[in-house]
Design an enzyme around this catalytic site. Sequence first.
Site, PDB file in Angstrom:
ATOM      1  N   GLY A   1       0.856  -1.043   0.055  1.00  0.00           N
ATOM      2  CA  GLY A   1       0.027   0.033  -0.111  1.00  0.00           C
ATOM      3  C   GLY A   1       0.933   1.315   0.027  1.00  0.00           C
TER       4      GLY A   1
ATOM      5  CG  HIS B   1       3.435   1.861   4.193  1.00  0.00           C
ATOM      6  ND1 HIS B   1       3.157   2.347   5.565  1.00  0.00           N
ATOM      7  CD2 HIS B   1       2.816   1.005   3.842  1.00  0.00           C
ATOM      8  CE1 HIS B   1       2.005   1.751   5.511  1.00  0.00           C
ATOM      9  NE2 HIS B   1       1.800   0.891   4.761  1.00  0.00           N
TER      10      HIS B   1
ATOM     11  CG  HIS C   1      -1.500  -0.847   7.707  1.00  0.00           C
ATOM     12  ND1 HIS C   1      -0.781  -1.926   7.947  1.00  0.00           N
ATOM     13  CD2 HIS C   1      -0.934  -0.017   6.606  1.00  0.00           C
ATOM     14  CE1 HIS C   1      -0.288  -2.072   6.890  1.00  0.00           C
ATOM     15  NE2 HIS C   1      -0.207  -0.792   5.936  1.00  0.00           N
TER      16      HIS C   1
END
Length: 335
Positions: free
Chosen positions: A57, A60, A222
């Site tokens: 995802g 990051h 997260h």
Amino acid sequence: MQTKKIINDGNRAVDEMLEGILAAHPRHLKSVEGSPRSIVARDGPRQGKVGLVIGGGSGHEPSFLGFVGKGLADAAAIGNVFASPPPDPILECAKAVSGGAGVLFMYGNYAGDVMNFDMAAEMAAMDDIEVRTVLSTDDVASAPRDQRHKRRGVAGNFFIFKAAGAACDRMLSFDECERIAGKANDHTFTMGVALSPCSLPQTRRPNFEIGPDEMEIGMGIHGEPGIAREKLKTADEITNEMLDRILDEMAPARGDKVAVLVNSLGSTPLMELYIMNRRVKQRLDEIGVSIHASWVGNYCTSLEMAGASITLHRLDGELQTMLDHPCDCAMFRAG
């Protein structure tokens, strides 16, 4: 109350970020035509070389984009913020880097990533591309020692991808690249601490709540729950608590050698990271463990989350060779 972000449209933030990254690093990166979420190294993929595809995802950064380049990853598949990339861009990455020697998939151990990368591997097999997978599971806080296979992959990706990328770049066999990647993962240990939440571009609202005088040890990148919420402590006390857990599991012997990463989760400044790094060195000196190399800064962030992580990568001769192997990526260079 909504947070402040310098964005245009939360739903377009990832694609606009990718446009900006490609504009900033045209010497290193390109996207696959028709698949803008498939980012490929301009120098790296070649015939007879095991291809290395990483991904995950967004949010990051510089993971995963920053580790695409000569001597490290050949491509990265990019998902929405805190969400796995779907199978199609992963497959396009595999096709783009396949040199006939196999393709290695590497990513953090999250259910969505596992499902989508596995689907992409099955699709690649239909194109006669052999894919193998090595998951990163370096987050000490996310599962007990005897269930390491359930742990999350976090900032330790930095060292794990580095070792695998070097093995691939050295034109080692598929078996050897897979073995070294797994070994690097087994030798890597990370613990994080969060001081404040982050907010997604689409909502601009904090993704968890924490008191002004609290910290959470072991929180995931997260916002996954950690292992202890405590009153905020001094830098040395925080670093000690994180290292105690890492060292208990790693069980180093006097004379061992490690590489160190002190990583910001997004908004923690270098001043505070270097204060933590100072304590890391003091603790390792006390037990006779030498530091071969250190990195301090933003390497695996969580948008604007305040906090930090510490990673120790236990070295032997082989892993040190892989760590020292030159690489040239958009946001990271070594050797």
